[in-house]
Design a protein around this motif. Structure first.
Motif, mmCIF file in Angstrom:
data_model
loop_
_atom_site.group_PDB
_atom_site.id
_atom_site.type_symbol
_atom_site.label_atom_id
_atom_site.label_comp_id
_atom_site.label_asym_id
_atom_site.label_seq_id
_atom_site.Cartn_x
_atom_site.Cartn_y
_atom_site.Cartn_z
ATOM 1 N N ALA A 106 -8.250 1.950 0.251
ATOM 2 C CA ALA A 106 -8.478 1.081 -0.906
ATOM 3 C C ALA A 106 -9.854 1.342 -1.516
ATOM 4 N N SER A 168 -0.102 -6.268 0.849
ATOM 5 C CA SER A 168 1.306 -6.072 0.487
ATOM 6 C C SER A 168 2.218 -6.136 1.707
ATOM 7 N N VAL A 172 4.104 -1.975 -1.965
ATOM 8 C CA VAL A 172 2.725 -2.097 -2.411
ATOM 9 C C VAL A 172 2.696 -2.792 -3.761
ATOM 10 N N GLY A 173 1.868 -3.820 -3.850
ATOM 11 C CA GLY A 173 1.757 -4.590 -5.077
ATOM 12 C C GLY A 173 2.595 -5.851 -5.087
ATOM 13 N N VAL A 315 -0.715 -5.002 -11.849
ATOM 14 C CA VAL A 315 0.301 -4.630 -10.859
ATOM 15 C C VAL A 315 1.618 -4.299 -11.550
ATOM 16 N N GLY A 347 -4.165 -4.930 -2.019
ATOM 17 C CA GLY A 347 -4.259 -3.628 -1.368
ATOM 18 C C GLY A 347 -2.909 -3.122 -0.907
ATOM 19 N N LEU A 348 -2.940 -2.170 0.014
ATOM 20 C CA LEU A 348 -1.731 -1.513 0.501
ATOM 21 C C LEU A 348 -0.931 -2.425 1.430
ATOM 22 N N ASP A 364 1.284 5.882 -2.482
ATOM 23 C CA ASP A 364 0.877 4.486 -2.663
ATOM 24 C C ASP A 364 -0.619 4.376 -2.928
ATOM 25 N N LEU A 368 -2.185 2.810 -6.226
ATOM 26 C CA LEU A 368 -3.165 1.731 -6.114
ATOM 27 C C LEU A 368 -4.404 2.047 -6.946
ATOM 28 N N CYS A 371 -3.649 1.235 -10.398
ATOM 29 C CA CYS A 371 -3.640 -0.220 -10.577
ATOM 30 C C CYS A 371 -5.063 -0.761 -10.706
ATOM 31 N N TYR A 372 -5.960 -0.287 -9.861
ATOM 32 C CA TYR A 372 -7.352 -0.723 -9.959
ATOM 33 C C TYR A 372 -7.973 -0.306 -11.292
#
Length: 382
Positions: A106, A168, A172-173, A315, A347-348, A364, A368, A371-372
């Motif tokens: 992350a 998660s 994920v998400g 997300v 996070g994951l 993933d 991620l 997404c960030y």
């Protein structure tokens, strides 16, 4: 698949994971993160308290200050791994090693997301910061908690924070943590008088008082829940007497208990209740009770609103799913951050965190990071 406009977070994740930063040792992991942030133009500083090293980095001087937070320390690997737990090996699309889920990946995703955001948008209208610690898996006293106090004394202000804990579940998400329950660990010792079981009038059995106390504590319904939280629960985790004899009334009995509590309580109020109950029963039984607080952490809760909506939108854009807000699970350093600014965790998957052969899907980690980056883009778009 990785976005062509986004750098791959995998090499940075592997570099972090190859540093055996078992709490509280930094082992070079913070050096890796600091070098990556220095290269992006961040002003970095190390904050050391006791044996714990921490890193704070900031790009920009204006507000709002959006902070990414997390930890580079990991739990001991244990035995039985199918590969070196600090080799960060990729097999069949999965990254294996300590920190794969919790949570060096992350941190790599956060840094790469920031790099992508800066490349596309330039410096933000405000600031981006990172707060990284080596103490989250340990006592959590000289890490985030101490660093935040020191930063406040220097005039630093955080406006919003995202922590990269593995939140998660199935995908994920699928889960954003906007709160966590508090945790209270208590050790209770009940002191009686040793004697022969055939002459109970000459002794005072502490086990009797301890069983009565455990029954009284379990009998109380703590609450029906609180906004965003399930009901609190108290669990007796052990009652120990260490008496090898069948014909001896022991002198001492010890019990351990844990309370997971929501915002309807404080640690202090629960301790006062447990203390009063223990002393009352001990007095009635002619015994002596003593309490020791083994550990205590407070709950936190971020009200659903614009900030949680923004992260949820990121997300949906990146993972194509609508996340749920949750307050389940253990504790995290967000319990300290909540005193300074609104905070959420994303996070994951947490399925293999702290386990042998901890791992995550490489794709993933890449998603991620996207997404960030979306969080930053939406946040600084106002």
């Amino acid at each position: 698949m990785a976005d062509s406009t986004l750098a791959d977070p995998l090499p940075l994740a592997q570099a972090l994971m190859r540093r055996p930063s078992i709490t509280p040792a930094e082992a070079g992991a913070l050096d890796v993160a600091q070098a990556a942030l220095d290269a992006l133009g961040f002003k970095t500083q190390r904050l050391k308290f006791g044996a714990v090293d921490n890193l704070y980095a900031r790009l920009g001087a204006a507000r709002p200050n959006f902070c990414f937070a997390g930890h580079v320390d990991v739990v001991p690997p244990g035995s039985g791994w199918t590969s070196d737990p600090f080799a960060a090996e990729v097999r069949n699309g999965f990254l294996y090693g300590r920190g794969a889920a919790d949570m060096k990946t992350a941190i790599a995703a956060m840094i790469v997301a920031t790099e992508s955001f800066l490349a596309a948008k330039g410096p933000p209208d405000g600031s981006i910061s990172f707060l990284l610690t080596c103490d989250e898996e340990g006592p959590a006293v000289d890490g985030t908690k101490a660093a935040l106090a020191a930063l406040k004394a220097k005039g630093e202000t955080l406006d919003h924070c995202l922590v990269g804990e593995p939140t998660s579940e199935d995908r994920v998400g699928d889960t954003i943590k906007n709160g966590r329950r508090g945790s209270l660990n208590v050790v209770i010792t009940m002191e009686g008088k040793q004697g022969h079981v055939a002459y109970p009038q000459r002794a005072n059995n502490p086990v009797t008082a301890m069983v009565e106390l455990a029954t009284a504590l379990k009998a109380r319904k703590l609450d029906d829940g609180a906004p965003g939280f399930d009901p609190s629960n108290l669990e007796i985790t052990t009652i120990d007497v260490a008496n090898p004899a069948h014909n001896v009334i022991p002198q001492r009995a010890t019990a351990k208990l844990n309370v997971r509590f929501n915002t309807a309580h404080s640690g202090e109020s629960l301790i006062a209740w447990i203390e009063e109950t223990a002393q009352r029963i001990a007095k009635a039984r002619g015994a002596k009770a003593e309490l020791q607080i083994a550990s205590q952490s407070v709950p936190f809760y971020t009200e659903p609103g614009p900030f949680t909506d923004l992260v949820s939108q990121a997300v949906r854009e990146s993972f194509g799913i609508t996340p749920m807000l949750a307050t389940t699970g253990g504790t995290s350093d967000a319990r300290y951050i909540k005193d300074y600014c609104p905070v959420v965790e994303l996070g994951l998957r947490n399925e293999t965190a702290h386990m042998v052969d901890e791992h995550c899907a490489v794709d993933d980690v890449r998603t991620l990071a996207r997404c960030y980056e979306a969080v930053l883009r939406k946040y600084f778009a106002g």
